[in-house]
Write a protein that holds these residues in place. Structure first.
Motif, mmCIF file in Angstrom:
data_model
loop_
_atom_site.group_PDB
_atom_site.id
_atom_site.type_symbol
_atom_site.label_atom_id
_atom_site.label_comp_id
_atom_site.label_asym_id
_atom_site.label_seq_id
_atom_site.Cartn_x
_atom_site.Cartn_y
_atom_site.Cartn_z
ATOM 1 N N ASP A 85 29.878 17.319 27.827
ATOM 2 C CA ASP A 85 28.943 16.901 28.882
ATOM 3 C C ASP A 85 28.353 15.502 28.685
ATOM 4 O O ASP A 85 27.542 15.065 29.486
ATOM 5 C CB ASP A 85 27.850 17.953 29.114
ATOM 6 C CG ASP A 85 27.094 18.281 27.855
ATOM 7 O OD1 ASP A 85 27.319 17.587 26.848
ATOM 8 O OD2 ASP A 85 26.277 19.213 27.878
ATOM 9 N N VAL A 86 28.745 14.819 27.621
ATOM 10 C CA VAL A 86 28.290 13.426 27.519
ATOM 11 C C VAL A 86 29.389 12.448 27.940
ATOM 12 O O VAL A 86 29.207 11.239 27.878
ATOM 13 C CB VAL A 86 27.781 13.069 26.092
ATOM 14 C CG1 VAL A 86 26.626 13.960 25.710
ATOM 15 C CG2 VAL A 86 28.904 13.156 25.072
ATOM 16 N N GLU A 87 30.519 12.982 28.376
ATOM 17 C CA GLU A 87 31.637 12.121 28.783
ATOM 18 C C GLU A 87 31.224 11.067 29.804
ATOM 19 O O GLU A 87 31.549 9.890 29.668
ATOM 20 C CB GLU A 87 32.758 12.967 29.395
ATOM 21 C CG GLU A 87 33.639 13.630 28.378
ATOM 22 C CD GLU A 87 34.764 14.424 29.036
ATOM 23 O OE1 GLU A 87 34.744 14.572 30.280
ATOM 24 O OE2 GLU A 87 35.649 14.898 28.308
ATOM 25 N N GLY A 88 30.491 11.506 30.819
ATOM 26 C CA GLY A 88 30.104 10.591 31.901
ATOM 27 C C GLY A 88 29.286 9.427 31.366
ATOM 28 O O GLY A 88 29.454 8.275 31.767
ATOM 29 N N TRP A 220 19.508 14.799 33.124
ATOM 30 C CA TRP A 220 19.415 15.655 31.945
ATOM 31 C C TRP A 220 20.586 15.359 31.001
ATOM 32 O O TRP A 220 20.411 15.271 29.792
ATOM 33 C CB TRP A 220 19.414 17.116 32.396
ATOM 34 C CG TRP A 220 19.207 18.096 31.290
ATOM 35 C CD1 TRP A 220 18.016 18.512 30.779
ATOM 36 C CD2 TRP A 220 20.229 18.797 30.569
ATOM 37 N NE1 TRP A 220 18.224 19.429 29.779
ATOM 38 C CE2 TRP A 220 19.573 19.623 29.625
ATOM 39 C CE3 TRP A 220 21.628 18.808 30.624
ATOM 40 C CZ2 TRP A 220 20.275 20.456 28.747
ATOM 41 C CZ3 TRP A 220 22.319 19.633 29.747
ATOM 42 C CH2 TRP A 220 21.632 20.440 28.819
ATOM 43 N N HIS A 221 21.775 15.159 31.561
ATOM 44 C CA HIS A 221 22.934 14.835 30.733
ATOM 45 C C HIS A 221 22.791 13.480 30.059
ATOM 46 O O HIS A 221 23.124 13.317 28.890
ATOM 47 C CB HIS A 221 24.216 14.850 31.581
ATOM 48 C CG HIS A 221 24.746 16.213 31.807
ATOM 49 N ND1 HIS A 221 24.672 16.844 33.022
ATOM 50 C CD2 HIS A 221 25.334 17.084 30.959
ATOM 51 C CE1 HIS A 221 25.196 18.044 32.916
ATOM 52 N NE2 HIS A 221 25.606 18.220 31.676
ATOM 53 N N ASP A 222 22.296 12.524 30.802
ATOM 54 C CA ASP A 222 22.073 11.202 30.215
ATOM 55 C C ASP A 222 21.105 11.305 29.049
ATOM 56 O O ASP A 222 21.279 10.685 28.001
ATOM 57 C CB ASP A 222 21.452 10.242 31.247
ATOM 58 C CG ASP A 222 22.398 9.928 32.378
ATOM 59 O OD1 ASP A 222 23.608 9.940 32.149
ATOM 60 O OD2 ASP A 222 21.907 9.661 33.494
ATOM 61 N N ALA A 223 20.052 12.092 29.267
ATOM 62 C CA ALA A 223 19.025 12.221 28.232
ATOM 63 C C ALA A 223 19.622 12.859 26.984
ATOM 64 O O ALA A 223 19.370 12.437 25.850
ATOM 65 C CB ALA A 223 17.862 13.060 28.758
ATOM 66 N N LYS A 224 20.467 13.855 27.225
ATOM 67 C CA LYS A 224 21.098 14.552 26.107
ATOM 68 C C LYS A 224 21.941 13.566 25.295
ATOM 69 O O LYS A 224 21.859 13.515 24.065
ATOM 70 C CB LYS A 224 21.977 15.672 26.662
ATOM 71 C CG LYS A 224 22.555 16.567 25.612
ATOM 72 C CD LYS A 224 23.260 17.745 26.259
ATOM 73 C CE LYS A 224 23.883 18.602 25.152
ATOM 74 N NZ LYS A 224 24.619 19.725 25.686
ATOM 75 N N ALA A 225 22.736 12.771 26.010
ATOM 76 C CA ALA A 225 23.581 11.797 25.326
ATOM 77 C C ALA A 225 22.728 10.748 24.622
ATOM 78 O O ALA A 225 22.991 10.377 23.471
ATOM 79 C CB ALA A 225 24.507 11.132 26.337
ATOM 80 N N ALA A 226 21.706 10.284 25.305
ATOM 81 C CA ALA A 226 20.853 9.247 24.721
ATOM 82 C C ALA A 226 20.247 9.733 23.407
ATOM 83 O O ALA A 226 20.158 8.995 22.424
ATOM 84 C CB ALA A 226 19.753 8.867 25.702
ATOM 85 N N HIS A 227 19.850 10.997 23.394
ATOM 86 C CA HIS A 227 19.239 11.524 22.174
ATOM 87 C C HIS A 227 20.263 11.662 21.044
ATOM 88 O O HIS A 227 19.964 11.387 19.884
ATOM 89 C CB HIS A 227 18.574 12.856 22.453
ATOM 90 C CG HIS A 227 18.040 13.504 21.213
ATOM 91 N ND1 HIS A 227 16.993 12.954 20.506
ATOM 92 C CD2 HIS A 227 18.436 14.601 20.530
ATOM 93 C CE1 HIS A 227 16.760 13.710 19.441
ATOM 94 N NE2 HIS A 227 17.620 14.710 19.429
#
Lengths: 468, 633
Positions: A85-88, A220-227
Motif C-alpha cells: 500500500d505504499v506503492e503509490g 492515510w496511505h501517504d501518512a503510512k509511507a511517510a512514517h
C-alpha cells in the motif's frame, strides 16, 4: 557497480527545474502524441534480481533525432518493511528523481508521463541505462531503510510498452479501488500530522482512511509511507482506541492524541461533525464547511471561490474563523478528499444537510454527491443571501426543509406544554446551540402587539476587538 | 426575529462616530523590552569600525538617516492620504484580507477604515519621530543610537504602509492578467507630456478631466508600478528611478513632476534638454514661480514665454497647463529620441489572504524554501544586472521572489537567449507586487501569515507579533544598491525590528561584519533553550550578488522548520552555494540540528562534511520564542 558519479551526466536536485524545449530536444518519450506509463511494484525478494537495470527496446543511441518513442518505467522493490500500500507514494517519486538527471525531463505521472532527452545529454553519451542507474541509486539513498533490493526496467519497444501500459492501468485501478474502499473500521491505527504546528502551535491534524489531511496533500496511505520512511518525522501513527461514537467519529485514541499534541487546548474531537467538537484547522484547508443557522443546513466553500456566500462573508473572512487550531463549532476546515467519504459529516446528517456550494466546487465533487441531492444544492447562481437560499430550498424541496417543519412543531408543542404545566415545568436538556457568526444564537424571537419606547438610541461604532 | 404589530418610538437618535484623529500607539520606551531582547541575541550593528569611537560615529549617521527616512516616508504618506481624502476618503486597498494594514494594527491597536484614521496614524508617527530626533540629540552610546534607529525605522515602515494603503485605494490602473510589455517603442511624434512620480497612478482621472485636450497630446509616465497601455490612461514607459535618463533625452515637450522620489536635479535635467517643467504638489523644487492662482491661459503663457519651469499646487491644473504648453511649443523645438527601452512585466499582484493560503502547504513543507523580498532603485540600465542575477539564482531553487516598485519594472528589461523575461520563466514564483510602497505590504504579509495560519492576535501586540515572525516566517529582505536612500535604510531598520532579516549590499567592506552574538531560542513548551541559530543574522551586509543570494537563502531558515522543511531549505541552500561557489557551504554543521535535517539526496556529502566539522546532534524548539513569559500570558 556503476554509481551516480560515474554517469556521463550530473544527477542532483539542482536540475529539477530544467525544462527541455522542442528545439533542444533529442528525443521525446511517451507524452500526448505517443504513449507510456510508470509503475512501482513491491515484490518478494525472490522475484527480483537486485540492482539490475534493463533496457528493452532501442536506447538513445539507436533512436533517431527529433523522433518520439513509447516509454515505460518499471521499478520493482523488495524489503521486509515494504508493503504494497505504499506503492503509490513511492511511485510519485519517480517524477522527482527523473528530473534530478541533467538533460532529462519528466512531466506528469502514471500513464500520462511525458519525457524528453536533451541534445546536450545525448551528445555527452547519456543512455536510458543511466536513467535506470540514477533511479536505482536515488531510491536506495532515500529509502534505504525500507528498500532491501531494487530492479529497474525501462522499455521503448512498442509492443512491450503497450503490454506494460495495460498492466499498469490494471494496477492503478486496483490501487484506487483499495484506497476508496478502505475505511476507519478497517484499520487499527490513524495518523497524526503535526507539520503545521510550525505555524499553528496547537493544531493537530488527524488522518484516517476517510479523512485526508485538510490541506488535501496527505492521505492515510501517504501518512503510512511517510512514517515508514521517516519514523522520527512529524507524521506518526496513533492507536485508534475504542470507538466512543461511531457516527460522530469519536475515538478514545484520537481524543488522547489531540489532547497531548495540542498541549491540552483541545480535548475532544468528532471527526465527522461541524457542529460538535469539530476537528481544528491550521489555515491551509482546501474548503470550509459552515453552518447556516437560518436554514439549519451547511454551506461548503473552497479557496477557488472569491464571491459572497449566503453567510454574508467570502471564503477569506470565513477562513479566519476556522483557522489557528481553535475549535469553532459551526466551522470546519476540510480537504476535497473528505467529501468523497461515506462518513462525510455523518454526525450532522451528511450530504442531506448540505444546501450551498460554489458552482465550480459542486461540479468538481459531483461524483461524491448523491444523485438525488445534486440539483437540490444551491450555488451562487441560485442564492447568495439567506432569503434567496430559503426560497430556493423550498422550491426544490431540499431535505432540510422538513427539518424546519419539525422544529416548528416542536416549538409549538413546547410552548403549549409550558403554558399548560406552568407549575411543574419539566427540565428540558438543551442541546448545544451552534453560534452563528457574529455571535447570534439560533433562536427565534417573536414579538406580538408590543410597544417599544426608547428615550435615546445611540449608534456606536463597534470595537472589533470586543466583537471577536 | 419576527415582529407583528409593533410600535417603536424613538426619542432621540444619536450616531456616535469614532472620534477623529485619535490613535494611541506605543512610545519608544514601551517597545524597548523587545529591542533589548533582539540586541541580546543579535549584533544588529553591521557597520564597519575598528574602535568603539568609529562604530559610534557610523551608527549615529545611520540613526540620523533613519530619522530622515521616516520623515520622507511620513511626507509621502501625507501626500497620498491627501489624495485619498480628495477621492472620497474611504480606504479600500483592493485585496481581500482580514487585516489589510497589519503594521498599523500591531502598533495602533485599531484597524483603519478612512483617511481620518490614517491621518491619526500619521500624527502618532510624527509624535514618535519628533521624540526620536530629540532622543538622537541626547544619545551618546552605540546602543543609544541603535535604539533610535530601530524606532525611527519602525515609524518609517508604518508611514510606508499608510502610504501604500492610500495609494492602492486611489490608484485606478488597468488590470493585467498576463505578462505585458511597456516602453517607448512606437511613441507617436506629437506633443508629449511626461508625468513623473505618483501622478500616472491616477492617469485615468487626468485623462477624463482633460477631455478633448487629453486626445491632442501624448501622456506618458514614469512611476513605480506599471500596467498595460490603454488609450484612456497614462502610458507608462519606464521606472521612476530611471527618470534622469528619460528627462535628459528631451523627448518630452513638458515634464510634470510631483512629490515622489526625484530631487531638485530634475529641474536642471529638463532645462538642459530644452523641456518645460511644471512642478506640482509635494515636489522638491524650491524657488520656482508659483502660478497656482493664475488662470490657466495666463499660466501657460508664463511657462511658454517667460519661464522654463513653474509650480502649480493643484495636480490636475498642473497637467492641464503642461498639456496646453506642449501644444504651444510644438514645432519650436527638436524633440529628442526617448531611451529605447522596453520592459516585459508580470501583472501586479497584491497578496490577498487567499494567495497566502495557497502557499501555506509549500511553505510548511519547504517546497518553497523561503520568501525573498527584493528591493532596489535602479537608476541606470546596468543597475538591474545584479538584482536580476540574485532573483534568477533564487528562483531557480524554488524561492518565492516578491518585487515591488521600480525594480519590478526594471527587471523586465532583462531577456534570456529566447527573449523571455524572468516573469515569463517564473510566472508563479516571481511576483510584481505593485508600487514601491508595497514593500510595507510585503512585511505586512509576513505578519498576516501568523494571523491566517496561527490565528495570531495582533492588535497592539508589536513584540509578540515580531517574535512570531522572527521564529516562524521564513522570509528575508534583500536591499540592493550602490547608494542607499534614507527611506530604504529606515525601512530596513523597521523590517528587522519586525523580525525579518535584511541583507544589504553591495558593501565592499562586508564579510568581516558577519558577527553573531548569541543566537539562541527558547522552546516555550519546555522552557529550555534550544541550539538552533536560525536566522543567524537580522541585518547583514554582503559584498557581492552571489553572497547576497546565498545569505538570503540561509536566512530563510527558522527554528520552527519541520525536519522535512529544513531538509528542503538546506538542499536549496547547498545547491545554490554549489552553483555559485562550486563547493558545499561552510556552515552546514550549524544549520543541521540532527540527522533528520539532512536532505537524503545529499546524504553522503553532507555526512562527510559534518564529520569533518565534529558535528553532534543538537536540540530543537517545537514552539520557538524569545519571549517565553509573554507567551504564557
Amino acid at each position: 557497480m556503476t554509481s551516480l558519479a560515474d554517469l556521463p551526466v550530473d544527477v542532483s536536485p539542482r536540475h529539477e527545474g530544467e525544462r527541455i524545449r522542442s528545439g533542444d530536444m533529442y528525443v521525446e518519450l511517451a507524452g500526448p502524441k505517443s504513449f507510456g506509463a510508470e509503475l512501482f511494484r513491491v515484490v518478494d525478494e525472490d522475484e527480483i534480481e537486485p540492482d539490475k537495470v534493463e533496457v528493452i527496446g532501442p536506447d538513445i543511441d539507436e533512436m533517431e533525432e527529433g523522433e518520439r518513442y513509447p516509454f515505460g518505467i518499471l521499478v520493482k522493490a523488495a524489503g521486509e518493511e515494504l508493503e504494497e500500500d505504499v506503492e503509490g507514494v513511492l511511485e510519485r517519486r519517480i517524477h522527482e528523481f527523473c528530473n534530478y538527471v541533467e538533460g532529462f525531463m519528466h512531466l506528469n505521472q502514471r500513464d500520462q508521463i511525458w519525457c524528453r532527452v536533451s541534445k546536450e545529454a545525448a551528445e555527452k553519451g547519456f543512455r536510458l541505462e543511466h536513467l535506470g542507474i540514477a533511479l536505482r541509486e536515488l531510491f536506495k539513498e532515500e529509502f534505504g531503510n525500507v528498500i532491501d533490493a531494487i530492479e529497474v526496467t525501462l522499455m521503448t519497444d512498442e509492443e512491450r510498452v503497450k503490454e506494460f501500459v495495460e498492466q499498469a492501468r490494471e494496477v492503478y485501478r486496483e490501487r484506487d479501488e483499495r484506497a476508496r474502499e478502505l475505511s476507519e473500521e478497517d484499520v487499527d491505527e490513524f495518523y497524526v500530522c503535526l507539520m503545521c504546528q510550525s505555524f499553528a502551535p496547537t493544531h493537530v491534524c488527524v488522518i484516517t482512511p476517510d479523512r485526508p489531511s485538510l490541506c488535501g496533500s496527505i492521505t492515510w496511505h501517504d501518512a503510512k509511507a511517510a512514517h515508514k520512511i521517516d519514523p522520527e518525522g512529524p507524521i506518526f501513527p496513533i492507536e485508534k482506541g475504542e470507538c466512543l461514537d461511531p457516527e460522530a467519529g469519536e475515538y478514545e485514541g484520537v481524543n488522547e492524541a489531540v489532547k497531548e499534541h495540542s498541549q491540552g487546548t483541545v480535548e475532544r474531537v468528532y471527526l465527522h461533525s461541524c457542529l460538535e467538537y469539530p476537528h481544528t484547522s491550521c489555515g491551509c484547508f482546501q474548503a470550509i464547511v459552515f453552518y447556516i443557522p437560518e436554514v439549519d443546513g451547511f454551506g461548503i466553500v473552497d479557496r477557488e471561490y472569491s464571491g459572497e456566500t449566503p453567510l454574508g462573508m467570502p471564503f477569506s473572512t470565513m477562513a479566519g474563523e476556522a483557522s489557528g487550531g481553535e475549535q469553532k463549532p459551526g466551522f470546519v476546515g476540510i480537504s476535497y478528499g473528505y467529501m468523497e467519504s461515506d462518513k462525510f459529516l455523518q454526525h450532522d446528517g451528511g450530504w442531506e444537510r448540505v444546501v450551498w456550494m460554489p458552482k465550480e466546487l459542486k461540479e468538481r465533487v459531483k461524483h461524491a454527491i448523491p444523485d438525488d441531492l445534486y440539483d437540490k444544492i444551491a450555488t451562487e447562481e441560485d442564492a447568495t443571501t439567506v432569503e434567496e437560499l430559503k426560497e430556493f430550498l423550498e422550491e426544490v424541496e431540499h431535505p432540510v426543509v422538513e427539518r424546519w417543519e419539525e422544529e416548528e412543531e416542536v416549538e409549538e408543542e413546547k410552548a403549549e406544554e409550558a403554558v399548560a404545566e406552568e407549575e411543574e415545568r419539566p427540565v428540558v436538556e438543551a442541546e448545544e446551540l451552534p453560534v452563528a457568526p457574529g455571535g447570534g444564537l439560533n433562536v427565534k424571537i417573536v414579538l406580538k402587539n408590543a410597544k417599544i419606547y426608547a428615550e435615546k438610541v445611540i449608534i456606536k461604532r463597534e470595537d472589533r476587538e470586543g466583537k471577536s | 426575529m419576527e415582529l407583528d404589530d409593533v410600535e417603536v418610538e424613538i426619542g432621540e437618535l444619536i450616531v456616535e462616530e469614532k472620534p477623529e484623529g485619535e490613535a494611541e500607539g506605543p512610545t519608544h520606551r514601551e517597545l524597548i523590552h523587545w529591542d533589548r531582547t533582539l540586541t541580546s541575541v543579535y549584533d544588529l550593528v553591521v557597520v564597519p569600525g575598528d574602535s568603539e569611537e568609529e562604530r559610534r560615529g557610523t551608527i549615529r549617521t545611520i540613526a540620523e538617516l533613519c530619522c530622515k527616512g521616516a520623515a520622507t516616508l511620513i511626507s509621502t504618506a501625507k501626500l497620498t492620504v491627501d489624495l485619498l481624502r480628495q477621492t472620497g476618503g474611504r480606504l479600500e486597498p483592493g485585496f481581500e484580507a482580514e487585516t489589510p494594514l497589519p503594521i498599523f494594527e500591531t502598533l495602533l491597536d485599531d484597524a483603519p477604515e478612512r483617511a481620518a484614521d490614517l491621518e491619526a496614524g500619521l500624527s502618532y508617527a510624527e509624535r514618535e519621530l519628533t521624540a526620536s530626533v530629540s532622543e538622537l540629540a541626547r544619545s551618546h552610546s552605540v546602543e543609544g543610537y541603535e535604539a533610535v534607529a530601530l524606532h525611527a525605522g519602525t515609524i518609517g515602515l508604518l508611514a510606508m504602509e499608510i502610504a501604500d494603503a492610500a495609494l492602492s485605494t486611489v490608484m485606478d490602473t488597468p488590470d493585467a492578467e498576463d505578462v505585458f510589455e511597456i516602453g517607448t517603442e512606437n511613441l507617436p511624434n506629437r506633443p508629449t507630456v511626461l508625468l513623473i512620480g505618483h501622478l500616472p497612478l491616477i492617469g485615468s482621472v487626468i485623462v477624463e478631466e482633460l477631455g478633448t485636450l487629453a486626445r491632442q497630446v501624448e501622456f506618458v509616465g514614469l512611476t513605480h508600478t506599471a500596467w498595460p497601455d490603454r488609450s484612456d490612461h497614462v502610458r507608462v514607459v519606464g521606472p521612476l528611478s530611471m527618470y534622469r535618463e528619460y528627462v535628459s533625452s528631451g523627448f518630452a515637450d513638458v515634464v510634470v513632476v510631483d512629490g515622489a522620489c526625484p530631487g531638485e536635479d530634475v529641474v536642471e535635467a529638463a532645462r538642459g534638454a530644452g523641456s518645460k517643467l511644471v512642478a506640482t504638489f509635494g515636489a522638491r523644487t524650491a524657488d520656482l514661480p508659483d502660478v497656482t492662482d493664475q488662470p490657466v491661459e495666463e499660466a501657460v503663457e508664463t511657462l511658454v514665454a517667460e519661464e522654463d519651469a513653474v509650480y502649480v499646487e493643484d495636480p490636475i491644473k498642473a497637467v492641464e497647463i503642461a498639456a496646453w504648453a506642449a501644444l504651444r511649443v510644438e514645432g519650436s523645438r527638436d524633440r529628442g529620441e526617448p531611451p529605447s527601452k522596453s520592459f516585459r512585466i508580470g501583472p501586479p499582484t497584491r497578496l490577498s489572504d487567499v494567495i497566502i493560503r495557497d502557499v501555506g502547504v509549500p511553505v510548511v513543507s519547504g517546497n518553497i524554501p523561503g520568501i525573498i523580498v527584493l528591493l532596489s532603485c535602479p537608476e541606470r540600465s546596468e543597475d538591474v544586472e545584479e538584482p536580476v542575477k540574485i532573483a534568477e539564482a533564487l528562483l531557480k531553487r524554488g524561492y518565492l521572489v516578491l518585487v515591488p516598485g521600480c525594480l519590478a519594472i526594471a527587471l523586465g528589461s532583462y531577456r534570456d537567449e529566447d527573449g523571455r523575461s524572468l516573469y515569463e520563466r517564473y510566472p508563479d514564483s516571481l511576483l510584481h507586487v505593485g508600487p514601491c510602497t508595497s514593500a510595507a505590504h510585503l512585511v505586512g504579509a509576513c505578519v498576516r501569515i501568523g494571523v491566517i495560519f496561527g490565528k495570531l492576535s495582533i492588535r497592539g501586540k508589536f513584540a509578540r507579533v515580531a517574535d512570531y515572525v522572527l521564529n516562524r516566517v521564513g522570509a528575508c529582505v534583500v536591499a540592493w544598491g550602490r547608494e542607499f536612500s534614507e527611506h530604504l535604510i529606515a525601512a530596513a531598520y523597521g523590517v528587522t525590528r519586525c523580525g525579518i532579516p535584511v541583507v544589504i549590499g553591495p558593501d565592499p567592506d562586508a564579510g568581516s561584519l558577519l558577527v553573531e552574538r548569541e543566537p539562541r531560542v527558547i522552546d516555550a513548551r519546555s522552557g529550555e533553550e534550544a541550539e538552533d541559530p536560525t536566522p543567524e543574522h537580522l541585518r547583514c551586509a554582503v559584498s557581492d550578488w552571489k553572497e547576497a543570494a546565498v545569505t538570503a537563502a540561509r536566512l530563510c531558515m527558522r527554528p520552527n522548520d519541520t525536519p522535512e522543511c529544513r531538509q528542503r531549505k538546506v538542499e536549496a541552500y547547498v545547491e545554490l552555494h554549489r552553483e555559485l561557489y562550486g563547493e558545499l557551504p561552510p556552515d552546514l554543521d550549524r544549520l543541521i540540528r540532527d540527522e533528520n535535517d539532512v536532505p537524503p539526496a545529499l546524504k553522503s556529502e553532507i555526512r562527510e562534511r559534518l564529520e569533518e566539522a565534529g558535528w553532534t546532534p543538537g536540540s530543537r524548539a517545537s514552539d520557538p520564542t524569545l519571549l517565553p513569559e509573554e507567551k504564557q500570558g
